[in-house]
Write an enzyme that holds these catalytic residues in place. Structure first.
Site, PDB file in Angstrom:
ATOM      1  CG  HIS A 299      -2.011   0.929   1.280  1.00  0.00           C
ATOM      2  ND1 HIS A 299      -2.280   1.827   0.286  1.00  0.00           N
ATOM      3  CD2 HIS A 299      -2.934   1.177   2.254  1.00  0.00           C
ATOM      4  CE1 HIS A 299      -3.306   2.581   0.628  1.00  0.00           C
ATOM      5  NE2 HIS A 299      -3.720   2.204   1.829  1.00  0.00           N
ATOM      6  CG  HIS A 339      -4.345   0.959  -8.892  1.00  0.00           C
ATOM      7  ND1 HIS A 339      -5.646   0.866  -8.467  1.00  0.00           N
ATOM      8  CD2 HIS A 339      -3.697   1.731  -7.993  1.00  0.00           C
ATOM      9  CE1 HIS A 339      -5.783   1.577  -7.356  1.00  0.00           C
ATOM     10  NE2 HIS A 339      -4.608   2.104  -7.035  1.00  0.00           N
ATOM     11  CG  ASP A 395       2.980   4.467  -4.981  1.00  0.00           C
ATOM     12  OD1 ASP A 395       3.010   5.571  -4.420  1.00  0.00           O
ATOM     13  OD2 ASP A 395       2.282   3.517  -4.594  1.00  0.00           O
TER      14      ASP A 395
HETATM   15  N1  CMC Z   1       4.438  -6.137 -12.949  1.00  0.00           N
HETATM   16  C1  CMC Z   1       4.298  -7.266 -13.677  1.00  0.00           C
HETATM   17  N2  CMC Z   1       3.174  -7.981 -13.743  1.00  0.00           N
HETATM   18  C2  CMC Z   1       2.129  -7.526 -13.030  1.00  0.00           C
HETATM   19  C3  CMC Z   1       2.193  -6.347 -12.257  1.00  0.00           C
HETATM   20  C4  CMC Z   1       3.407  -5.649 -12.235  1.00  0.00           C
HETATM   21  N3  CMC Z   1       3.533  -4.542 -11.530  1.00  0.00           N
HETATM   22  N4  CMC Z   1       0.997  -6.146 -11.653  1.00  0.00           N
HETATM   23  C5  CMC Z   1       0.196  -7.142 -12.043  1.00  0.00           C
HETATM   24  N5  CMC Z   1       0.891  -7.985 -12.880  1.00  0.00           N
HETATM   25  C6  CMC Z   1       0.360  -9.154 -13.573  1.00  0.00           C
HETATM   26  C7  CMC Z   1       0.227 -10.336 -12.641  1.00  0.00           C
HETATM   27  O1  CMC Z   1       1.396 -11.115 -12.625  1.00  0.00           O
HETATM   28  C8  CMC Z   1      -0.954 -11.057 -13.232  1.00  0.00           C
HETATM   29  O2  CMC Z   1      -0.503 -11.747 -14.380  1.00  0.00           O
HETATM   30  P1  CMC Z   1      -1.112 -13.190 -14.742  1.00  0.00           P
HETATM   31  O3  CMC Z   1      -2.556 -12.923 -15.058  1.00  0.00           O
HETATM   32  O4  CMC Z   1      -0.312 -13.679 -15.908  1.00  0.00           O
HETATM   33  O5  CMC Z   1      -0.949 -14.039 -13.501  1.00  0.00           O
HETATM   34  C9  CMC Z   1      -1.856  -9.915 -13.720  1.00  0.00           C
HETATM   35  O6  CMC Z   1      -0.964  -8.826 -13.993  1.00  0.00           O
HETATM   36  C10 CMC Z   1      -2.902  -9.478 -12.702  1.00  0.00           C
HETATM   37  O7  CMC Z   1      -2.240  -9.204 -11.476  1.00  0.00           O
HETATM   38  P2  CMC Z   1      -2.946  -9.250 -10.034  1.00  0.00           P
HETATM   39  O8  CMC Z   1      -1.917  -9.484  -8.994  1.00  0.00           O
HETATM   40  O9  CMC Z   1      -4.110 -10.192 -10.084  1.00  0.00           O
HETATM   41  O10 CMC Z   1      -3.539  -7.795  -9.926  1.00  0.00           O
HETATM   42  P3  CMC Z   1      -4.042  -7.092  -8.592  1.00  0.00           P
HETATM   43  O11 CMC Z   1      -5.117  -6.188  -8.991  1.00  0.00           O
HETATM   44  O12 CMC Z   1      -4.334  -8.080  -7.526  1.00  0.00           O
HETATM   45  O13 CMC Z   1      -2.745  -6.289  -8.123  1.00  0.00           O
HETATM   46  C11 CMC Z   1      -1.240  -4.578  -7.599  1.00  0.00           C
HETATM   47  C12 CMC Z   1      -2.649  -4.921  -8.108  1.00  0.00           C
HETATM   48  C13 CMC Z   1      -1.122  -3.053  -7.452  1.00  0.00           C
HETATM   49  C14 CMC Z   1      -0.988  -5.213  -6.208  1.00  0.00           C
HETATM   50  C15 CMC Z   1      -0.205  -5.098  -8.614  1.00  0.00           C
HETATM   51  O14 CMC Z   1      -0.425  -4.510  -9.883  1.00  0.00           O
HETATM   52  C16 CMC Z   1       1.225  -4.856  -8.172  1.00  0.00           C
HETATM   53  O15 CMC Z   1       1.778  -5.671  -7.420  1.00  0.00           O
HETATM   54  N6  CMC Z   1       1.874  -3.723  -8.628  1.00  0.00           N
HETATM   55  C17 CMC Z   1       3.207  -3.397  -8.198  1.00  0.00           C
HETATM   56  C18 CMC Z   1       3.161  -2.752  -6.824  1.00  0.00           C
HETATM   57  C19 CMC Z   1       2.610  -1.339  -6.876  1.00  0.00           C
HETATM   58  O16 CMC Z   1       2.993  -0.540  -7.726  1.00  0.00           O
HETATM   59  N7  CMC Z   1       1.731  -1.034  -5.921  1.00  0.00           N
HETATM   60  C20 CMC Z   1       1.160   0.315  -5.810  1.00  0.00           C
HETATM   61  C21 CMC Z   1      -0.297   0.327  -6.071  1.00  0.00           C
HETATM   62  S1  CMC Z   1      -0.916   2.013  -6.175  1.00  0.00           S
HETATM   63  C22 CMC Z   1      -0.847   2.582  -4.541  1.00  0.00           C
HETATM   64  C23 CMC Z   1      -2.153   2.791  -3.910  1.00  0.00           C
HETATM   65  O17 CMC Z   1      -3.098   3.280  -4.587  1.00  0.00           O
HETATM   66  O18 CMC Z   1      -2.250   2.507  -2.706  1.00  0.00           O
END
Ligand code: CMC
Length: 459
Positions: A299, A339, A395
Protein backbone atom coordinates in the site's frame (compact mmCIF):
# COMPACT_ATOMS: atom_id res chain seq x y z
CA UNK A 1 -34.95 -9.38 -25.09
CA UNK A 2 -33.20 -12.38 -23.62
CA UNK A 3 -32.36 -13.05 -19.98
CA UNK A 4 -28.70 -13.82 -19.28
CA UNK A 5 -27.93 -16.35 -16.56
CA UNK A 6 -24.60 -16.22 -14.80
CA UNK A 7 -23.61 -19.17 -12.64
CA UNK A 8 -22.26 -17.94 -9.34
CA UNK A 9 -20.91 -21.13 -7.79
CA UNK A 10 -18.64 -19.23 -5.44
CA UNK A 11 -21.58 -17.80 -3.61
CA UNK A 12 -22.22 -21.14 -2.03
CA UNK A 13 -18.66 -22.40 -1.68
CA UNK A 14 -17.81 -23.89 1.71
CA UNK A 15 -19.60 -26.38 3.92
CA UNK A 16 -22.51 -28.02 2.30
CA UNK A 17 -20.85 -28.91 -0.99
CA UNK A 18 -21.65 -28.46 -4.61
CA UNK A 19 -24.84 -26.43 -4.62
CA UNK A 20 -25.44 -24.00 -7.42
CA UNK A 21 -27.24 -20.71 -7.75
CA UNK A 22 -28.24 -19.03 -10.99
CA UNK A 23 -27.99 -15.27 -11.07
CA UNK A 24 -30.33 -14.07 -13.74
CA UNK A 25 -29.57 -10.54 -14.81
CA UNK A 26 -33.00 -10.41 -16.28
CA UNK A 27 -33.31 -7.20 -18.20
CA UNK A 28 -30.47 -6.78 -20.63
CA UNK A 29 -30.91 -6.07 -24.28
CA UNK A 30 -28.56 -8.41 -26.14
CA UNK A 31 -29.16 -6.73 -29.49
CA UNK A 32 -27.02 -3.86 -28.22
CA UNK A 33 -24.64 -5.89 -26.08
CA UNK A 34 -25.06 -5.90 -22.32
CA UNK A 35 -26.84 -2.59 -22.09
CA UNK A 36 -28.81 -2.34 -18.87
CA UNK A 37 -32.43 -1.40 -19.52
CA UNK A 38 -33.97 -2.16 -16.14
CA UNK A 39 -32.52 -1.80 -12.71
CA UNK A 40 -32.87 -5.21 -11.10
CA UNK A 41 -31.49 -8.73 -11.10
CA UNK A 42 -33.25 -11.99 -10.32
CA UNK A 43 -31.52 -14.81 -8.45
CA UNK A 44 -32.73 -18.37 -8.32
CA UNK A 45 -31.75 -20.96 -5.75
CA UNK A 46 -31.46 -24.03 -7.96
CA UNK A 47 -31.84 -26.29 -4.93
CA UNK A 48 -35.34 -25.06 -4.17
CA UNK A 49 -36.39 -23.27 -7.33
CA UNK A 50 -37.15 -20.13 -5.32
CA UNK A 51 -36.41 -16.79 -7.00
CA UNK A 52 -35.96 -13.28 -5.73
CA UNK A 53 -35.77 -10.02 -7.64
CA UNK A 54 -33.31 -7.53 -6.19
CA UNK A 55 -33.07 -3.89 -7.27
CA UNK A 56 -29.76 -2.55 -8.52
CA UNK A 57 -28.98 0.64 -6.62
CA UNK A 58 -25.97 2.84 -7.37
CA UNK A 59 -24.38 -0.08 -9.22
CA UNK A 60 -24.79 -2.56 -6.37
CA UNK A 61 -27.18 -5.19 -5.09
CA UNK A 62 -28.03 -5.54 -1.42
CA UNK A 63 -26.37 -8.52 0.29
CA UNK A 64 -29.13 -8.31 2.91
CA UNK A 65 -31.66 -8.98 0.11
CA UNK A 66 -29.61 -11.96 -1.10
CA UNK A 67 -29.63 -13.28 2.45
CA UNK A 68 -33.44 -13.33 2.48
CA UNK A 69 -33.31 -16.05 -0.17
CA UNK A 70 -30.07 -17.62 1.03
CA UNK A 71 -29.87 -17.46 4.84
CA UNK A 72 -26.59 -18.94 6.06
CA UNK A 73 -24.89 -18.72 2.65
CA UNK A 74 -22.05 -16.23 2.56
CA UNK A 75 -20.36 -14.28 -0.21
CA UNK A 76 -16.83 -15.61 -0.55
CA UNK A 77 -14.74 -12.55 -1.37
CA UNK A 78 -11.22 -12.54 0.07
CA UNK A 79 -9.66 -9.10 -0.40
CA UNK A 80 -13.20 -7.70 -0.75
CA UNK A 81 -12.56 -7.35 -4.47
CA UNK A 82 -16.25 -7.54 -5.44
CA UNK A 83 -17.79 -6.14 -2.28
CA UNK A 84 -19.05 -2.59 -1.74
CA UNK A 85 -18.71 -2.27 2.03
CA UNK A 86 -20.39 1.12 2.29
CA UNK A 87 -22.10 3.95 0.46
CA UNK A 88 -19.94 7.03 0.16
CA UNK A 89 -20.33 10.51 -1.28
CA UNK A 90 -16.65 11.47 -0.94
CA UNK A 91 -14.59 10.14 -3.86
CA UNK A 92 -15.60 8.88 -7.30
CA UNK A 93 -13.20 6.56 -9.09
CA UNK A 94 -13.63 4.96 -12.51
CA UNK A 95 -10.62 2.72 -12.96
CA UNK A 96 -11.36 1.84 -16.60
CA UNK A 97 -11.71 5.44 -17.70
CA UNK A 98 -8.94 6.76 -15.41
CA UNK A 99 -11.25 9.19 -13.59
CA UNK A 100 -10.77 10.40 -10.02
CA UNK A 101 -12.96 13.06 -8.42
CA UNK A 102 -13.22 14.39 -4.89
CA UNK A 103 -16.80 15.43 -4.09
CA UNK A 104 -17.41 15.70 -7.84
CA UNK A 105 -14.37 17.87 -8.62
CA UNK A 106 -11.88 16.33 -11.10
CA UNK A 107 -8.52 15.65 -9.49
CA UNK A 108 -6.83 17.49 -12.38
CA UNK A 109 -8.63 20.74 -11.51
CA UNK A 110 -7.93 20.42 -7.78
CA UNK A 111 -4.24 19.69 -8.40
CA UNK A 112 -4.00 22.68 -10.72
CA UNK A 113 -5.94 25.29 -8.76
CA UNK A 114 -6.54 24.23 -5.16
CA UNK A 115 -4.43 23.71 -2.04
CA UNK A 116 -4.21 20.70 0.23
CA UNK A 117 -5.91 22.51 3.11
CA UNK A 118 -8.80 23.55 0.89
CA UNK A 119 -9.10 19.98 -0.42
CA UNK A 120 -9.12 18.65 3.15
CA UNK A 121 -12.03 20.99 3.91
CA UNK A 122 -13.79 19.81 0.74
CA UNK A 123 -13.40 16.13 1.62
CA UNK A 124 -14.70 16.66 5.14
CA UNK A 125 -17.50 19.13 4.42
CA UNK A 126 -18.63 18.19 0.93
CA UNK A 127 -18.21 21.72 -0.48
CA UNK A 128 -15.32 24.02 -1.24
CA UNK A 129 -15.03 26.69 1.46
CA UNK A 130 -15.96 30.33 1.00
CA UNK A 131 -13.27 32.91 1.79
CA UNK A 132 -14.57 33.28 5.36
CA UNK A 133 -14.95 29.55 5.91
CA UNK A 134 -11.44 28.93 4.68
CA UNK A 135 -10.01 31.64 6.94
CA UNK A 136 -11.63 30.00 9.99
CA UNK A 137 -10.52 26.52 8.89
CA UNK A 138 -6.91 27.56 8.24
CA UNK A 139 -6.75 29.40 11.54
CA UNK A 140 -8.13 26.38 13.46
CA UNK A 141 -5.61 24.03 11.83
CA UNK A 142 -2.77 26.47 12.47
CA UNK A 143 -3.70 26.82 16.16
CA UNK A 144 -3.46 23.05 16.68
CA UNK A 145 -0.10 22.25 15.10
CA UNK A 146 1.75 21.98 18.42
CA UNK A 147 2.00 18.62 20.18
CA UNK A 148 2.04 18.10 23.93
CA UNK A 149 5.63 18.16 25.17
CA UNK A 150 5.19 14.70 26.65
CA UNK A 151 4.37 13.26 23.23
CA UNK A 152 7.75 14.42 22.01
CA UNK A 153 9.87 14.01 25.11
CA UNK A 154 8.49 10.82 26.55
CA UNK A 155 7.09 8.98 23.55
CA UNK A 156 9.07 9.97 20.48
CA UNK A 157 12.38 10.35 22.27
CA UNK A 158 11.82 7.01 23.98
CA UNK A 159 12.17 5.12 20.70
CA UNK A 160 15.29 3.21 19.76
CA UNK A 161 17.77 5.44 17.89
CA UNK A 162 17.13 3.75 14.53
CA UNK A 163 13.34 3.47 14.83
CA UNK A 164 11.47 3.66 11.52
CA UNK A 165 9.63 7.02 11.34
CA UNK A 166 6.41 5.32 10.18
CA UNK A 167 6.44 3.04 13.23
CA UNK A 168 6.96 6.13 15.39
CA UNK A 169 4.11 7.95 13.67
CA UNK A 170 1.66 5.05 14.08
CA UNK A 171 2.47 4.77 17.78
CA UNK A 172 2.41 8.52 18.42
CA UNK A 173 -1.00 8.93 16.77
CA UNK A 174 -2.41 6.12 18.93
CA UNK A 175 -0.84 7.75 22.01
CA UNK A 176 -2.66 11.02 21.27
CA UNK A 177 -5.95 9.40 22.32
CA UNK A 178 -4.61 9.28 25.88
CA UNK A 179 -3.99 13.04 25.84
CA UNK A 180 -7.50 14.01 24.75
CA UNK A 181 -10.11 12.35 26.91
CA UNK A 182 -12.87 14.16 25.00
CA UNK A 183 -11.88 12.10 21.94
CA UNK A 184 -14.24 9.40 23.14
CA UNK A 185 -17.23 11.72 22.69
CA UNK A 186 -17.56 10.75 19.07
CA UNK A 187 -21.24 11.68 18.84
CA UNK A 188 -20.67 15.20 20.16
CA UNK A 189 -20.26 17.25 16.94
CA UNK A 190 -18.03 19.86 18.60
CA UNK A 191 -15.72 17.25 20.06
CA UNK A 192 -15.61 15.38 16.77
CA UNK A 193 -14.66 18.53 14.85
CA UNK A 194 -11.97 19.32 17.40
CA UNK A 195 -10.34 15.89 17.07
CA UNK A 196 -10.46 16.15 13.25
CA UNK A 197 -8.70 19.52 13.40
CA UNK A 198 -6.15 18.25 15.90
CA UNK A 199 -5.32 15.19 13.81
CA UNK A 200 -4.90 17.05 10.51
CA UNK A 201 -2.88 19.80 12.22
CA UNK A 202 -0.58 17.56 14.28
CA UNK A 203 0.22 14.96 11.64
CA UNK A 204 2.99 17.04 9.97
CA UNK A 205 4.42 17.92 13.37
CA UNK A 206 4.57 14.26 14.43
CA UNK A 207 5.94 13.25 11.02
CA UNK A 208 8.74 15.81 11.09
CA UNK A 209 9.50 15.01 14.74
CA UNK A 210 9.85 11.32 13.87
CA UNK A 211 12.26 12.19 11.05
CA UNK A 212 14.34 14.59 13.17
CA UNK A 213 14.70 11.98 15.89
CA UNK A 214 15.69 9.26 13.43
CA UNK A 215 18.53 11.42 12.06
CA UNK A 216 19.60 12.78 15.45
CA UNK A 217 18.46 16.36 14.80
CA UNK A 218 16.70 18.54 17.38
CA UNK A 219 12.93 18.94 17.18
CA UNK A 220 11.70 22.06 15.35
CA UNK A 221 8.55 23.68 16.70
CA UNK A 222 5.81 24.64 14.22
CA UNK A 223 6.08 28.13 12.72
CA UNK A 224 2.44 29.15 12.66
CA UNK A 225 3.09 32.10 10.40
CA UNK A 226 3.70 29.64 7.55
CA UNK A 227 1.17 27.88 5.33
CA UNK A 228 0.51 24.19 6.08
CA UNK A 229 3.00 22.58 3.69
CA UNK A 230 5.76 25.19 4.12
CA UNK A 231 5.41 24.77 7.88
CA UNK A 232 5.97 21.03 7.48
CA UNK A 233 9.07 21.67 5.35
CA UNK A 234 10.34 24.07 8.00
CA UNK A 235 9.94 21.41 10.71
CA UNK A 236 11.75 18.93 8.46
CA UNK A 237 14.73 20.96 7.27
CA UNK A 238 15.32 23.99 9.52
CA UNK A 239 18.79 24.03 11.04
CA UNK A 240 20.11 27.24 12.62
CA UNK A 241 18.51 29.92 10.48
CA UNK A 242 15.97 32.11 12.35
CA UNK A 243 13.27 31.26 9.82
CA UNK A 244 13.18 28.52 7.20
CA UNK A 245 12.00 29.63 3.77
CA UNK A 246 10.95 26.68 1.62
CA UNK A 247 11.51 26.96 -2.12
CA UNK A 248 8.04 27.93 -3.40
CA UNK A 249 8.22 25.45 -6.30
CA UNK A 250 9.03 22.59 -3.94
CA UNK A 251 6.41 23.68 -1.40
CA UNK A 252 3.78 23.82 -4.15
CA UNK A 253 4.89 20.45 -5.55
CA UNK A 254 4.52 18.83 -2.13
CA UNK A 255 1.11 20.48 -1.72
CA UNK A 256 0.06 18.96 -5.08
CA UNK A 257 1.30 15.54 -3.94
CA UNK A 258 -0.71 16.00 -0.73
CA UNK A 259 -3.81 16.79 -2.83
CA UNK A 260 -3.28 13.67 -4.96
CA UNK A 261 -2.88 11.45 -1.88
CA UNK A 262 -5.69 12.95 0.21
CA UNK A 263 -8.25 10.28 -0.60
CA UNK A 264 -8.75 7.24 -2.79
CA UNK A 265 -12.08 5.75 -1.65
CA UNK A 266 -12.08 2.28 -0.09
CA UNK A 267 -8.39 1.40 -0.17
CA UNK A 268 -6.81 -0.82 2.51
CA UNK A 269 -6.08 1.94 5.05
CA UNK A 270 -9.43 3.70 4.61
CA UNK A 271 -11.17 0.38 5.05
CA UNK A 272 -9.13 -0.14 8.24
CA UNK A 273 -10.27 3.30 9.42
CA UNK A 274 -13.92 2.47 8.78
CA UNK A 275 -13.66 -1.01 10.30
CA UNK A 276 -11.99 0.19 13.52
CA UNK A 277 -14.21 3.28 13.62
CA UNK A 278 -17.28 1.06 13.32
CA UNK A 279 -16.56 -0.24 16.83
CA UNK A 280 -16.85 3.42 17.95
CA UNK A 281 -13.18 3.58 18.91
CA UNK A 282 -11.88 7.15 19.24
CA UNK A 283 -10.51 8.75 16.03
CA UNK A 284 -6.86 8.64 17.17
CA UNK A 285 -7.02 4.86 17.64
CA UNK A 286 -8.82 4.43 14.31
CA UNK A 287 -6.31 6.70 12.53
CA UNK A 288 -3.42 4.74 14.04
CA UNK A 289 -4.97 1.54 12.63
CA UNK A 290 -5.33 3.16 9.21
CA UNK A 291 -1.73 4.38 9.31
CA UNK A 292 -0.60 0.87 10.27
CA UNK A 293 -2.38 -0.48 7.18
CA UNK A 294 -0.62 2.15 5.08
CA UNK A 295 2.77 1.05 6.46
CA UNK A 296 2.67 -2.17 4.40
CA UNK A 297 4.69 -2.37 1.17
CA UNK A 298 1.62 -3.31 -0.88
CA UNK A 299 0.00 0.00 0.00
CA UNK A 300 2.07 2.97 1.23
CA UNK A 301 5.45 1.38 0.57
CA UNK A 302 5.28 0.94 -3.19
CA UNK A 303 7.10 4.16 -4.10
CA UNK A 304 10.04 3.09 -1.94
CA UNK A 305 10.05 -0.21 -3.87
CA UNK A 306 10.15 1.79 -7.13
CA UNK A 307 13.29 3.65 -6.04
CA UNK A 308 14.97 0.42 -4.97
CA UNK A 309 14.02 -1.20 -8.31
CA UNK A 310 15.35 1.75 -10.36
CA UNK A 311 18.55 1.78 -8.31
CA UNK A 312 19.02 -1.95 -8.88
CA UNK A 313 18.47 -1.58 -12.63
CA UNK A 314 21.23 1.03 -12.55
CA UNK A 315 21.40 2.09 -16.20
CA UNK A 316 19.33 2.41 -19.37
CA UNK A 317 21.05 -0.61 -20.98
CA UNK A 318 19.69 -2.82 -18.21
CA UNK A 319 16.06 -1.80 -18.76
CA UNK A 320 15.25 -4.28 -21.54
CA UNK A 321 16.76 -7.30 -19.72
CA UNK A 322 14.89 -6.20 -16.59
CA UNK A 323 11.56 -6.06 -18.45
CA UNK A 324 12.30 -9.52 -19.87
CA UNK A 325 12.91 -10.83 -16.34
CA UNK A 326 9.59 -9.35 -15.15
CA UNK A 327 7.77 -11.03 -18.02
CA UNK A 328 9.40 -14.38 -17.36
CA UNK A 329 8.57 -14.10 -13.67
CA UNK A 330 12.18 -14.25 -12.47
CA UNK A 331 12.56 -10.49 -11.88
CA UNK A 332 9.55 -9.87 -9.67
CA UNK A 333 7.00 -7.20 -10.55
CA UNK A 334 7.51 -3.92 -12.26
CA UNK A 335 7.03 -1.72 -9.20
CA UNK A 336 4.81 1.32 -9.65
CA UNK A 337 2.87 -0.44 -12.42
CA UNK A 338 -0.59 -1.94 -12.21
CA UNK A 339 -3.45 -1.20 -9.87
CA UNK A 340 -6.35 -3.12 -8.40
CA UNK A 341 -8.82 -0.52 -9.65
CA UNK A 342 -7.14 1.45 -12.45
CA UNK A 343 -7.06 -0.49 -15.68
CA UNK A 344 -5.82 2.54 -17.58
CA UNK A 345 -3.30 5.30 -16.84
CA UNK A 346 -3.68 6.38 -13.19
CA UNK A 347 -4.78 10.05 -13.50
CA UNK A 348 -2.60 10.90 -10.49
CA UNK A 349 0.47 9.53 -12.29
CA UNK A 350 -0.13 11.93 -15.20
CA UNK A 351 -0.20 14.92 -12.85
CA UNK A 352 2.83 13.70 -10.92
CA UNK A 353 4.87 13.37 -14.10
CA UNK A 354 4.32 17.07 -14.77
CA UNK A 355 5.12 17.94 -11.15
CA UNK A 356 8.34 15.93 -11.42
CA UNK A 357 9.54 18.16 -14.26
CA UNK A 358 8.92 21.28 -12.13
CA UNK A 359 10.75 19.79 -9.15
CA UNK A 360 13.72 18.60 -11.21
CA UNK A 361 14.06 22.11 -12.68
CA UNK A 362 14.88 23.23 -9.11
CA UNK A 363 16.71 20.23 -7.68
CA UNK A 364 18.41 18.95 -10.82
CA UNK A 365 17.26 15.81 -12.59
CA UNK A 366 17.26 12.53 -10.73
CA UNK A 367 19.69 10.12 -12.36
CA UNK A 368 16.95 7.49 -12.02
CA UNK A 369 14.46 9.48 -14.14
CA UNK A 370 15.84 8.33 -17.50
CA UNK A 371 15.58 4.71 -16.36
CA UNK A 372 11.98 5.30 -15.25
CA UNK A 373 11.05 6.95 -18.56
CA UNK A 374 12.62 4.11 -20.54
CA UNK A 375 10.83 1.52 -18.42
CA UNK A 376 7.53 3.27 -19.01
CA UNK A 377 8.15 3.59 -22.75
CA UNK A 378 8.97 -0.10 -23.17
CA UNK A 379 6.22 -1.36 -20.86
CA UNK A 380 3.52 0.72 -22.51
CA UNK A 381 4.30 -0.80 -25.90
CA UNK A 382 4.81 -4.37 -24.70
CA UNK A 383 2.06 -6.95 -25.20
CA UNK A 384 2.57 -8.42 -21.69
CA UNK A 385 1.70 -5.11 -20.00
CA UNK A 386 -0.89 -4.02 -22.60
CA UNK A 387 -2.89 -7.25 -22.36
CA UNK A 388 -2.93 -7.09 -18.56
CA UNK A 389 -3.81 -3.38 -18.57
CA UNK A 390 -0.75 -2.48 -16.52
CA UNK A 391 -0.03 1.26 -16.53
CA UNK A 392 2.07 3.49 -14.25
CA UNK A 393 0.34 4.19 -10.96
CA UNK A 394 0.76 7.13 -8.57
CA UNK A 395 3.86 5.58 -7.04
CA UNK A 396 5.88 5.27 -10.23
CA UNK A 397 7.06 8.90 -10.12
CA UNK A 398 6.20 10.10 -6.58
CA UNK A 399 9.26 8.46 -5.01
CA UNK A 400 11.56 10.19 -7.51
CA UNK A 401 10.10 13.55 -6.47
CA UNK A 402 10.39 12.85 -2.75
CA UNK A 403 13.95 11.67 -3.20
CA UNK A 404 14.89 14.76 -5.23
CA UNK A 405 13.42 16.92 -2.47
CA UNK A 406 15.72 15.25 0.06
CA UNK A 407 13.30 12.93 1.85
CA UNK A 408 14.82 9.61 2.94
CA UNK A 409 13.07 6.45 1.71
CA UNK A 410 11.72 5.68 5.20
CA UNK A 411 9.72 8.92 5.10
CA UNK A 412 7.76 7.96 1.98
CA UNK A 413 4.87 6.23 3.80
CA UNK A 414 4.88 9.05 6.36
CA UNK A 415 4.47 11.57 3.53
CA UNK A 416 1.50 9.54 2.34
CA UNK A 417 -0.08 9.43 5.82
CA UNK A 418 -0.07 13.23 6.32
CA UNK A 419 -2.61 14.06 3.59
CA UNK A 420 -4.47 10.73 3.72
CA UNK A 421 -5.44 11.61 7.31
CA UNK A 422 -7.96 14.07 5.82
CA UNK A 423 -9.48 11.27 3.69
CA UNK A 424 -9.53 8.80 6.58
CA UNK A 425 -11.33 11.32 8.78
CA UNK A 426 -13.82 12.22 6.07
CA UNK A 427 -14.73 8.52 5.79
CA UNK A 428 -14.84 8.10 9.57
CA UNK A 429 -17.19 11.07 9.92
CA UNK A 430 -19.36 9.89 7.03
CA UNK A 431 -19.59 6.42 8.55
CA UNK A 432 -20.67 7.77 11.95
CA UNK A 433 -23.30 9.95 10.28
CA UNK A 434 -24.64 6.92 8.43
CA UNK A 435 -25.39 5.02 11.62
CA UNK A 436 -23.42 2.09 10.19
CA UNK A 437 -23.18 -1.35 11.73
CA UNK A 438 -20.04 -2.67 13.39
CA UNK A 439 -17.89 -4.41 10.77
CA UNK A 440 -18.24 -8.12 11.36
CA UNK A 441 -17.82 -10.30 8.27
CA UNK A 442 -18.48 -14.02 8.17
CA UNK A 443 -16.09 -16.82 7.17
CA UNK A 444 -16.27 -20.12 5.35
CA UNK A 445 -14.93 -22.57 7.91
CA UNK A 446 -12.49 -25.10 6.40
CA UNK A 447 -10.96 -26.55 9.59
CA UNK A 448 -11.40 -29.82 11.51
CA UNK A 449 -14.72 -31.34 12.43
CA UNK A 450 -15.34 -31.67 16.18
CA UNK A 451 -12.70 -33.79 17.96
CA UNK A 452 -11.87 -34.59 21.56
CA UNK A 453 -9.08 -33.09 23.61
CA UNK A 454 -6.27 -35.52 24.47
CA UNK A 455 -3.82 -34.98 27.33
CA UNK A 456 -0.32 -33.99 26.18
CA UNK A 457 1.23 -37.38 26.99
CA UNK A 458 -1.25 -39.16 24.68
CA UNK A 459 -0.65 -37.09 21.52
N1 CMC B 1 4.44 -6.14 -12.95
C1 CMC B 1 4.30 -7.27 -13.68
N2 CMC B 1 3.17 -7.98 -13.74
C2 CMC B 1 2.13 -7.53 -13.03
C3 CMC B 1 2.19 -6.35 -12.26
C4 CMC B 1 3.41 -5.65 -12.23
N3 CMC B 1 3.53 -4.54 -11.53
N4 CMC B 1 1.00 -6.15 -11.65
C5 CMC B 1 0.20 -7.14 -12.04
N5 CMC B 1 0.89 -7.98 -12.88
C6 CMC B 1 0.36 -9.15 -13.57
C7 CMC B 1 0.23 -10.34 -12.64
O1 CMC B 1 1.40 -11.11 -12.62
C8 CMC B 1 -0.95 -11.06 -13.23
O2 CMC B 1 -0.50 -11.75 -14.38
P1 CMC B 1 -1.11 -13.19 -14.74
O3 CMC B 1 -2.56 -12.92 -15.06
O4 CMC B 1 -0.31 -13.68 -15.91
O5 CMC B 1 -0.95 -14.04 -13.50
C9 CMC B 1 -1.86 -9.91 -13.72
O6 CMC B 1 -0.96 -8.83 -13.99
C10 CMC B 1 -2.90 -9.48 -12.70
O7 CMC B 1 -2.24 -9.20 -11.48
P2 CMC B 1 -2.95 -9.25 -10.03
O8 CMC B 1 -1.92 -9.48 -8.99
O9 CMC B 1 -4.11 -10.19 -10.08
O10 CMC B 1 -3.54 -7.79 -9.93
P3 CMC B 1 -4.04 -7.09 -8.59
O11 CMC B 1 -5.12 -6.19 -8.99
O12 CMC B 1 -4.33 -8.08 -7.53
O13 CMC B 1 -2.74 -6.29 -8.12
C11 CMC B 1 -1.24 -4.58 -7.60
C12 CMC B 1 -2.65 -4.92 -8.11
C13 CMC B 1 -1.12 -3.05 -7.45
C14 CMC B 1 -0.99 -5.21 -6.21
C15 CMC B 1 -0.21 -5.10 -8.61
O14 CMC B 1 -0.42 -4.51 -9.88
C16 CMC B 1 1.22 -4.86 -8.17
O15 CMC B 1 1.78 -5.67 -7.42
N6 CMC B 1 1.87 -3.72 -8.63
C17 CMC B 1 3.21 -3.40 -8.20
C18 CMC B 1 3.16 -2.75 -6.82
C19 CMC B 1 2.61 -1.34 -6.88
O16 CMC B 1 2.99 -0.54 -7.73
N7 CMC B 1 1.73 -1.03 -5.92
C20 CMC B 1 1.16 0.31 -5.81
C21 CMC B 1 -0.30 0.33 -6.07
S1 CMC B 1 -0.92 2.01 -6.18
C22 CMC B 1 -0.85 2.58 -4.54
C23 CMC B 1 -2.15 2.79 -3.91
O17 CMC B 1 -3.10 3.28 -4.59
O18 CMC B 1 -2.25 2.51 -2.71
Amino acid sequence: MQPVTLAADRLVKGHGGASRIGVDIGDFDLTEGLRRVAESITITDNRTGQSLEIPLENGGVSAADFSKLLPGTWFYDPGLTATAACESAITYLDGDAGILRYRGYPIEQLAEDSTFLEVAYLLLNGELPTTDEFAVWEREITLHTFIHENVRKRFLEGFHYDAHPMGMLVSAVAALSTFYSDAKDIFDPDSRDKQIIRLIAKMPTLAAAAHRFSVGMPFVYPDNSLPFTSNFLSMMWKIAEPRFAADPVLARALDVLFILHADHEQNCSTTAMRVVGSSHADPYSATAAAAAALYGPRHGGANEAVIRMLTDIGSIENVEPFIASVKSGSGGRLQGFGHRVYKSYDPRAKIIKKTADEVFAVTGKSPLLDIALKLEEIALSDEYFISRKLYPNVDFYSGLIYQAMGFPLEMFPVLFAIPRTAGWLAHWQEMLNQDSKIARPRQLYIGSEERNYRPIGER
